[in-house]
Design an enzyme around this catalytic site. Structure first.
Site, PDB file in Angstrom:
ATOM      1  N   LYS A   1       0.828  -1.213   0.000  1.00  0.00           N
ATOM      2  CA  LYS A   1       0.000   0.000   0.000  1.00  0.00           C
ATOM      3  C   LYS A   1       0.862   1.263   0.000  1.00  0.00           C
ATOM      4  O   LYS A   1       0.623   2.183  -0.769  1.00  0.00           O
ATOM      5  CB  LYS A   1      -0.925   0.045   1.225  1.00  0.00           C
ATOM      6  CG  LYS A   1      -1.921  -1.093   1.307  1.00  0.00           C
ATOM      7  CD  LYS A   1      -2.881  -0.904   2.474  1.00  0.00           C
ATOM      8  CE  LYS A   1      -2.228  -0.903   3.842  1.00  0.00           C
ATOM      9  NZ  LYS A   1      -1.617  -2.192   4.237  1.00  0.00           N
TER      10      LYS A   1
ATOM     11  N   ARG B   1      -9.363   0.780   8.733  1.00  0.00           N
ATOM     12  CA  ARG B   1      -8.906  -0.573   9.037  1.00  0.00           C
ATOM     13  C   ARG B   1      -9.953  -1.350   9.810  1.00  0.00           C
ATOM     14  O   ARG B   1      -9.745  -2.508  10.112  1.00  0.00           O
ATOM     15  CB  ARG B   1      -7.648  -0.490   9.904  1.00  0.00           C
ATOM     16  CG  ARG B   1      -6.361  -0.892   9.164  1.00  0.00           C
ATOM     17  CD  ARG B   1      -5.241  -0.641  10.137  1.00  0.00           C
ATOM     18  NE  ARG B   1      -4.025  -1.309   9.875  1.00  0.00           N
ATOM     19  CZ  ARG B   1      -2.941  -0.743   9.333  1.00  0.00           C
ATOM     20  NH1 ARG B   1      -2.995   0.477   8.884  1.00  0.00           N
ATOM     21  NH2 ARG B   1      -1.827  -1.417   9.216  1.00  0.00           N
TER      22      ARG B   1
ATOM     23  N   ARG C   1      12.064  -6.264   5.216  1.00  0.00           N
ATOM     24  CA  ARG C   1      11.906  -4.833   4.953  1.00  0.00           C
ATOM     25  C   ARG C   1      12.810  -4.010   5.871  1.00  0.00           C
ATOM     26  O   ARG C   1      12.923  -4.293   7.055  1.00  0.00           O
ATOM     27  CB  ARG C   1      10.441  -4.482   5.197  1.00  0.00           C
ATOM     28  CG  ARG C   1      10.090  -3.052   4.971  1.00  0.00           C
ATOM     29  CD  ARG C   1       8.610  -2.904   4.735  1.00  0.00           C
ATOM     30  NE  ARG C   1       7.841  -2.920   5.964  1.00  0.00           N
ATOM     31  CZ  ARG C   1       6.536  -2.591   6.009  1.00  0.00           C
ATOM     32  NH1 ARG C   1       5.906  -2.255   4.910  1.00  0.00           N
ATOM     33  NH2 ARG C   1       5.899  -2.617   7.142  1.00  0.00           N
TER      34      ARG C   1
ATOM     35  N   ARG D   1      11.618  -2.083  11.230  1.00  0.00           N
ATOM     36  CA  ARG D   1      10.541  -1.603  12.090  1.00  0.00           C
ATOM     37  C   ARG D   1      10.310  -2.609  13.211  1.00  0.00           C
ATOM     38  O   ARG D   1      10.341  -3.805  12.966  1.00  0.00           O
ATOM     39  CB  ARG D   1       9.247  -1.494  11.263  1.00  0.00           C
ATOM     40  CG  ARG D   1       8.957  -0.093  10.795  1.00  0.00           C
ATOM     41  CD  ARG D   1       7.836  -0.063   9.795  1.00  0.00           C
ATOM     42  NE  ARG D   1       6.557  -0.586  10.280  1.00  0.00           N
ATOM     43  CZ  ARG D   1       5.413  -0.481   9.596  1.00  0.00           C
ATOM     44  NH1 ARG D   1       5.413   0.144   8.420  1.00  0.00           N
ATOM     45  NH2 ARG D   1       4.305  -0.974  10.065  1.00  0.00           N
TER      46      ARG D   1
ATOM     47  N   ARG E   1      -0.284  -9.000  13.391  1.00  0.00           N
ATOM     48  CA  ARG E   1      -0.857  -7.989  12.481  1.00  0.00           C
ATOM     49  C   ARG E   1      -1.707  -8.650  11.406  1.00  0.00           C
ATOM     50  O   ARG E   1      -2.748  -8.127  11.016  1.00  0.00           O
ATOM     51  CB  ARG E   1       0.282  -7.172  11.843  1.00  0.00           C
ATOM     52  CG  ARG E   1       0.946  -6.234  12.844  1.00  0.00           C
ATOM     53  CD  ARG E   1       2.302  -5.760  12.361  1.00  0.00           C
ATOM     54  NE  ARG E   1       2.217  -4.886  11.210  1.00  0.00           N
ATOM     55  CZ  ARG E   1       3.230  -4.678  10.372  1.00  0.00           C
ATOM     56  NH1 ARG E   1       4.388  -5.287  10.549  1.00  0.00           N
ATOM     57  NH2 ARG E   1       3.088  -3.865   9.370  1.00  0.00           N
TER      58      ARG E   1
HETATM   59  P1  AMP Z   1       1.120   0.524   8.970  1.00  0.00           P
HETATM   60  O1  AMP Z   1       2.346   1.347   8.773  1.00  0.00           O
HETATM   61  O2  AMP Z   1      -0.045   0.986   8.134  1.00  0.00           O
HETATM   62  O3  AMP Z   1       1.372  -0.955   8.856  1.00  0.00           O
HETATM   63  O4  AMP Z   1       0.667   0.788  10.500  1.00  0.00           O
HETATM   64  C1  AMP Z   1       1.502   0.459  11.589  1.00  0.00           C
HETATM   65  C2  AMP Z   1       0.690   0.291  12.847  1.00  0.00           C
HETATM   66  O5  AMP Z   1       0.032   1.525  13.157  1.00  0.00           O
HETATM   67  C3  AMP Z   1      -0.423  -0.730  12.785  1.00  0.00           C
HETATM   68  O6  AMP Z   1       0.024  -2.052  13.037  1.00  0.00           O
HETATM   69  C4  AMP Z   1      -1.363  -0.230  13.868  1.00  0.00           C
HETATM   70  O7  AMP Z   1      -0.880  -0.522  15.156  1.00  0.00           O
HETATM   71  C5  AMP Z   1      -1.271   1.280  13.690  1.00  0.00           C
HETATM   72  N1  AMP Z   1      -2.272   1.779  12.715  1.00  0.00           N
HETATM   73  C6  AMP Z   1      -2.044   2.354  11.511  1.00  0.00           C
HETATM   74  N2  AMP Z   1      -3.198   2.690  10.906  1.00  0.00           N
HETATM   75  C7  AMP Z   1      -4.188   2.309  11.753  1.00  0.00           C
HETATM   76  C8  AMP Z   1      -5.597   2.361  11.696  1.00  0.00           C
HETATM   77  N3  AMP Z   1      -6.247   2.873  10.638  1.00  0.00           N
HETATM   78  N4  AMP Z   1      -6.305   1.878  12.761  1.00  0.00           N
HETATM   79  C9  AMP Z   1      -5.674   1.375  13.838  1.00  0.00           C
HETATM   80  N5  AMP Z   1      -4.349   1.268  13.948  1.00  0.00           N
HETATM   81  C10 AMP Z   1      -3.601   1.741  12.925  1.00  0.00           C
END
Ligand code: AMP
Length: 214
Positions: free
Chosen positions: A14, A89, A128, A161, A172
């Protein structure tokens, strides 16, 4: 120009595709993950609240992310459109987004569902790395830096990360299946959902996305 939602499991690309769309369409990428990580780095109240959830691979509470996105969508650079990367999400987030978009006189134009199988996701996420200096992304196998552990662009240190460790990735993915996958059904009725095969070459995937958006 209207809003684009990118749906897909962690590691489905994404962020990568959102960056390419931002360049080609000149509309901003709104990544809740990036915004939350920045809040954690800056040790803000919200960052401290979010960190525990993020470290464990859980989702940050809906009201926190909904608040961030609502504020962000009101910025001037979203007037011509926006790309939502990692939001919504959950179903309550999608319902809140519907309300916010209406309130602000905006519209969701397309929902792209990036599809990759789980084995490939594990391989992508566990390899990554990102630059602590400029944020450039690498992969130890698919896109390695010239010098191990150093960014090609700014010689910054490459880091993994915290939530890209194998155990956290599994959590996740479970959360994705439970809370986020149902959004494909949620949006299906709107006729705006397009499935995108998101394995393989980044540029080929991007070309397919561009075709779908036309
Ligand atoms: P990402 O970089 O999109 O994988 O997001 C990293 C982490 O941020 C996720 O595993 C969640 O803990 C939190 N996060 C990001 N976007 C959301 C969302 N829309 N709702 C809830 N938690 C989020």
């Amino acid at each position: 120009m209207r809003g684009i939602i990118l749906l897909g499991a962690p590691g489905s690309g994404k962020g990568t595709q959102a960056k390419k769309l931002t360049e080609s369409l000149s509309i901003p990428q709104i990544s809740t993950g990036d915004m939350l990580r920045e809040a954690v780095r800056n040790d803000t109240g919200m960052g401290r609240k979010a960190k525990a959830f993020m470290d464990q691979g859980g989702l940050v509470p809906d009201e926190v992310v909904i608040g961030i996105v609502k504020e962000r969508l009101q910025a001037k650079d979203c007037e011509k459109g926006f790309i939502l990367d990692g939001f919504p999400r959950t179903i309550p987030q999608a319902q809140a987004l519907d309300r916010v978009v209406k309130e602000l006189g905006k519209e969701i134009g397309s929902v792209l569902s990036l599809e990759v199988d789980e084995e490939e996701i594990m391989e992508r996420l566990s390899g990554r790395r990102s630059c602590a200096g400029c944020g450039a992304m690498y992969h130890v196998r698919f896109n390695p830096p010239k010098e191990e552990g150093r960014c090609d662009k700014c010689v910054g240190t490459l880091l993994q990360r915290d939530d890209d460790k194998e155990e956290t990735i599994r959590t996740r993915l479970v959360n994705y299946k439970k809370s986020t996958e149902p959004l494909i059904e949620y949006y299906r009725g709107s006729g705006k959902v397009h499935a995108v095969k998101a394995s393989g070459n980044i540029d080929t995937i991007f070309a397919n996305i561009t075709k779908l958006l036309q």
